[in-house]
Design a protein around this motif. Structure first.
Motif, short mmCIF file in Angstrom:
data_model
loop_
_atom_site.label_atom_id
_atom_site.label_comp_id
_atom_site.label_asym_id
_atom_site.label_seq_id
_atom_site.Cartn_x
_atom_site.Cartn_y
_atom_site.Cartn_z
N GLY A 46 0.82 -1.20 0.00
CA GLY A 46 0.00 0.00 0.00
C GLY A 46 0.86 1.25 0.00
O GLY A 46 2.07 1.18 0.18
N CYS A 47 0.25 2.42 -0.19
CA CYS A 47 1.02 3.66 -0.26
C CYS A 47 0.17 4.87 0.16
O CYS A 47 -1.00 4.97 -0.20
N ARG A 48 0.80 5.82 0.91
CA ARG A 48 0.07 7.00 1.38
C ARG A 48 0.49 8.26 0.63
O ARG A 48 0.09 9.36 0.97
N ARG A 49 1.29 8.12 -0.40
CA ARG A 49 1.78 9.29 -1.13
C ARG A 49 0.71 9.82 -2.09
O ARG A 49 -0.10 9.05 -2.60
N PRO A 50 0.77 11.13 -2.41
CA PRO A 50 -0.29 11.76 -3.24
C PRO A 50 0.04 11.89 -4.72
O PRO A 50 -0.58 12.69 -5.42
N CYS A 51 0.97 11.06 -5.25
CA CYS A 51 1.42 11.26 -6.64
C CYS A 51 0.21 11.30 -7.57
O CYS A 51 -0.57 10.34 -7.63
N ALA A 52 0.11 12.37 -8.32
CA ALA A 52 -1.11 12.65 -9.08
C ALA A 52 -1.40 11.64 -10.17
O ALA A 52 -2.55 11.41 -10.53
N PHE A 53 -0.36 11.01 -10.72
CA PHE A 53 -0.52 10.11 -11.88
C PHE A 53 -0.73 8.65 -11.47
O PHE A 53 -0.96 7.82 -12.34
N CYS A 54 -0.68 8.36 -10.19
CA CYS A 54 -0.56 6.96 -9.78
C CYS A 54 -1.84 6.39 -9.18
O CYS A 54 -2.46 6.99 -8.30
N ALA A 55 -2.20 5.22 -9.61
CA ALA A 55 -3.44 4.57 -9.14
C ALA A 55 -3.19 3.60 -8.00
O ALA A 55 -4.14 3.04 -7.45
N ILE A 56 -1.92 3.42 -7.60
CA ILE A 56 -1.63 2.41 -6.59
C ILE A 56 -2.41 2.61 -5.29
O ILE A 56 -3.02 1.68 -4.76
N PRO A 57 -2.44 3.85 -4.76
CA PRO A 57 -3.21 4.02 -3.51
C PRO A 57 -4.71 3.67 -3.68
O PRO A 57 -5.34 3.18 -2.76
N LEU A 58 -5.23 3.86 -4.90
CA LEU A 58 -6.63 3.50 -5.16
C LEU A 58 -6.79 1.99 -5.11
O LEU A 58 -7.83 1.45 -4.73
N ALA A 64 8.49 -2.88 -1.34
CA ALA A 64 7.22 -2.33 -0.89
C ALA A 64 6.87 -1.29 -1.96
O ALA A 64 7.68 -1.07 -2.86
N GLN A 65 5.73 -0.62 -1.87
CA GLN A 65 5.52 0.47 -2.82
C GLN A 65 6.50 1.58 -2.52
O GLN A 65 6.97 2.27 -3.40
N ASP A 66 6.80 1.74 -1.23
CA ASP A 66 7.72 2.80 -0.78
C ASP A 66 8.45 2.27 0.45
O ASP A 66 7.97 2.37 1.58
N ALA A 101 12.72 3.53 -3.16
CA ALA A 101 12.86 4.59 -2.15
C ALA A 101 12.10 5.82 -2.64
O ALA A 101 11.95 6.03 -3.84
N TYR A 102 11.62 6.64 -1.71
CA TYR A 102 10.84 7.82 -2.06
C TYR A 102 11.67 9.06 -1.77
O TYR A 102 12.24 9.18 -0.66
N PRO A 103 11.78 9.97 -2.74
CA PRO A 103 12.61 11.16 -2.50
C PRO A 103 12.12 11.95 -1.29
O PRO A 103 10.93 12.05 -1.04
N LYS A 115 2.40 16.44 -7.97
CA LYS A 115 2.23 16.29 -6.51
C LYS A 115 3.34 15.40 -5.95
O LYS A 115 3.09 14.50 -5.13
N ARG A 116 4.58 15.66 -6.43
CA ARG A 116 5.75 14.92 -5.97
C ARG A 116 6.68 15.91 -5.28
O ARG A 116 6.63 17.11 -5.55
N PRO A 117 7.57 15.44 -4.40
CA PRO A 117 8.55 16.34 -3.77
C PRO A 117 9.31 17.11 -4.84
O PRO A 117 9.83 16.51 -5.77
S1 SF4 Z 1 4.21 6.51 -7.56
FE1 SF4 Z 1 4.93 5.21 -5.91
S2 SF4 Z 1 5.06 6.58 -4.16
FE2 SF4 Z 1 3.74 7.58 -5.64
S3 SF4 Z 1 1.63 6.95 -5.09
FE3 SF4 Z 1 2.41 5.51 -6.64
S4 SF4 Z 1 3.24 3.80 -5.44
FE4 SF4 Z 1 3.06 5.57 -4.07
#
Ligand code: SF4
Length: 442
Positions: free
Chosen positions: A157-169, A201-203, A239-241, A278-280
Motif C-alpha cells: 500500500g502507499c500514502r503518497r499523493p502522486c497525481a498520476f498513480c493509481a496504486i493508492p486507489l 514495498a511500494q515505498d 525509495a521515495y525522495p 504532486k511529488r517532492p
Molecule cells: S508513484 Fe509510488 S510513491 Fe507515488 S503513489 Fe504511486 S506507489 Fe506511491
C-alpha cells in the motif's frame, strides 16, 4: 484431474509476484499441487496487474485466453490489482470467470476456491470493503525466491499523493509488516542459503511510519544484518525522495551486507512539473542527498525512473530533465510515457501531449542515458566484481553484480562455468551499454 491441482499466472511487479507465491503457498499447504499447463489444472488463477493501460491489456488477454480454453469442471479466478479496480468491467468483458478476488485480500484465495461453483452465470465476488491490505497472512512467507535471490515484502500500500498513480486507489494506504515477522522470514531465507535479499514495498522508505517508528527502514536494516548475517547481499528498491535520511545512509554505508545500491524513482527534475505531479519538488535536496550518499558510498550504484510527456511538460522543462540526468549520471534509468489514469488526481489534466512527442522525448532521454551507462561500464573494465550467478550454458555463465537489480538492470556475462546461485569473483573484460563481460578469478 484430481480436484486438487492449480495453475497460477502471475503478472506485473515483484510485489505481485510475492502475492502470487504466497497464494501458491496457501494452496500447497491445503494439499493442492501446482501444474505448468493450464489444461491440467482444476483451478486456474490469474494474479493480474492494473497499474497502467498496457499492463491491464496484458492481464485481460491472459484471462480471456484461459476463459476461452476452460474445460468442464475447471474454475477460473481473477485476482490482483486489476480486479480491485475494475471488478465489474472484467466480469462483463470476459465470460467464464468464476471468482473475482481483490489484491487486498489475497489471503482469502482458499475461501474463494471452496465457494465458487464452475459454470455459474455470474462470478463470485470476494472484495470485502477494506481500506488496507490485510495482515492476516496465515503464516505464509511474504517472499518470492528466484534462484539465489529472494524478494521480501516489508510493507504494502502507499500514502503518497502522486497525481498520476493509481496504486493508492488499488492497494489502500501504506501498511508495514511487523519487524519480528520480517526478521524471522530473513532467518528462514538464510537457512535456505539465499545470497541476495531484495526488500520491496511500494515505498520502502516509509517502512514503520504507520507503526509510529521514525527512521523505520534504517532501524529494520540494522536488525536485519544482525538477524541474518550470512546473507551476503541486501538490496533496497523503491525509495521515495525526501525520505532517504542520514540514518538510512549511515546504516547502508556502515554494513557491507547492505549493497551500495539504491533505486529511487524521481519521476522528473523540473520543480514545476514535480509540483503538478504532486511529488517532492526540492531538487536541491536530491543533489545534496545523492552527493552525501556518494561520499558515504563511493561505489554507489543509482537507479531511477522518469515520466516524460506529463500534462503541460514544455520543451524547456524537458530540457531541465536532460540537464539533470547529465549532471547526476545515474547508473540505470527507466523511462515511461505519461499514462492517463482515471480516478487519479491528474485526471482533470487530461493527456494533452501527443504520443509522437512523448516517444521522441523518451528516445532523446534514453540516448543520453545510454551514453552515460556505457561510460560507467567502460570505467569498470579491468576492475574486479563479485557476481551472483543466475544461469549458465555451454561455456558461459550469466549473473549480476551489486550494481544490477534483477529484471530491470544489466547482466554480467562470464567466460566459463560457474555455480548457479553462488557469488563468484570476476574481472571485468568488456563493457556494453547495459551489460558487462568478465572472466572468473579464483
Ligand atoms: S508513484 Fe509510488 S510513491 Fe507515488 S503513489 Fe504511486 S506507489 Fe506511491
Amino acid at each position: 484431474m484430481t480436484g486438487k491441482t492449480f495453475y497460477l499466472a502471475s503478472l506485473g511487479c515483484a510485489k505481485n509476484t510475492v502475492d502470487s507465491d504466497s497464494m501458491a503457498a496457501l494452496l500447497y499447504n491445503d494439499g493442492y499441487t501446482p501444474v505448468e499447463k493450464p489444461g491440467r489444472a482444476d483451478v486456474l488463477i490469474v494474479n493480474t496487474c492494473g497499474f497502467i493501460q498496457p499492463a491491464r491489456d496484458e492481464s485481460l488477454k491472459v484471462l480471456r485466453k484461459l476463459a476461452k480454453n476452460k474445460k468442464d469442471g475447471q474454475v477460473l479466478i481473477a485476482a490482483g490489482c486489476l480486479t480491485e479496480r475494475y471488478r465489474q468491467q472484467i466480469a462483463e468483458q470476459i465470460r467464464g470467470i468464476d471468482g473475482i478476488l481483490g489484491t487486498r485480500r489475497w489471503m482469502d484465495i482458499l475461501d474463494v476456491i471452496h465457494a465458487v461453483r464452475p459454470g455459474q452465470p455470474h462470478p463470485l465476488y470476494h472484495l470485502p470493503e477494506t481500506p488496507i491490505i490485510g495482515l492476516d497472512e496465515h503464516g505464509v512467507m511474504r517472499a518470492s525466491i528466484q534462484g539465489g535471490s529472494a524478494y521480501l515484502k516489508i510493507a504494502d500500500g502507499c500514502r503518497r499523493p502522486c497525481a498520476f498513480c493509481a496504486i493508492p486507489l488499488i492497494k489502500g494506504t501504506a501498511v508495514s509488516r511487523p519487524a519480528d515477522v520480517i526478521l524471522d522470514e530473513a532467518r528462514q531465507l538464510q537457512d535456505m542459503d539465499i545470497q541476495e535479499l531484495i526488500l520491496i514495498a511500494q515505498d520502502t522508505t516509509d517502512y514503520g511510519h504507520d507503526l509510529g517508528i521514525k527512521d523505520g527502514l534504517a532501524k529494520l536494516l540494522a536488525r536485519l544484518v544482525a538477524a541474518a548475517p550470512e546473507i551476503p547481499w541486501i538490496r533496497l528498491l523503491y525509495a521515495y525522495p525526501g525520505y532517504v535520511t542520514d540514518a538510512l545512509i549511515d546504516v547502508m554505508a556502515g554494513n557491507q551486507q547492505i549493497l551500495p545500491y539504491l533505486d529511487i524513482p524521481l519521476q522528473h527534475a523540473h520543480p514545476d512539473v514535480l509540483r503538478r505531479m504532486k511529488r517532492p519538488a526540492d531538487i536541491d535536496w536530491v543533489y545534496r542527498t545523492l552527493s552525501k550518499m556518494r561520499q558515504a558510498m563511493p561505489d554507489l550504484a543509482l537507479r531511477t525512473t522518469f515520466i516524460v510527456g506529463y500534462p503541460g511538460e514544455t520543451e524547456a522543462e524537458f530540457q531541465t530533465l536532460l540537464d539533470f540526468i547529465s549532471a547526476i549520471k545515474f547508473d540505470h534509468v527507466g523511462v515511461f510515457p505519461f499514462s492517463f489514469e482515471q480516478g487519479t488526481a491528474s485526471e482533470p489534466l487530461g493527456d494533452p501531449i501527443p504520443e509522437e512527442v512523448k516517444n521522441e522525448r523518451m528516445a532523446r532521454l534514453m540516448e543520453l542515458q545510454e551514453s552515460i551507462s556505457l561510460a560507467k561500464n567502460q570505467a569498470l573494465v579491468g576492475k574486479t566484481l563479485d557476481v551472483l550467478i543466475e544461469g549458465k550454458d555451454k561455456d558461459i555463465s550469466v549473473g549480476r553484480s551489486y550494481r544490477d537489480a534483477p529484471e530491470i538492470d544489466g547482466l554480467t556475462i562470464i567466460e566459463g562455468q560457474a555455480p548457479v546461485g553462488e557469488i563468484v569473483k570476476t574481472r571485468i573484460t568488456g563493457a556494453m551499454v547495459h551489460d558487462l563481460t568478465a572472466q572468473l578469478i579464483s
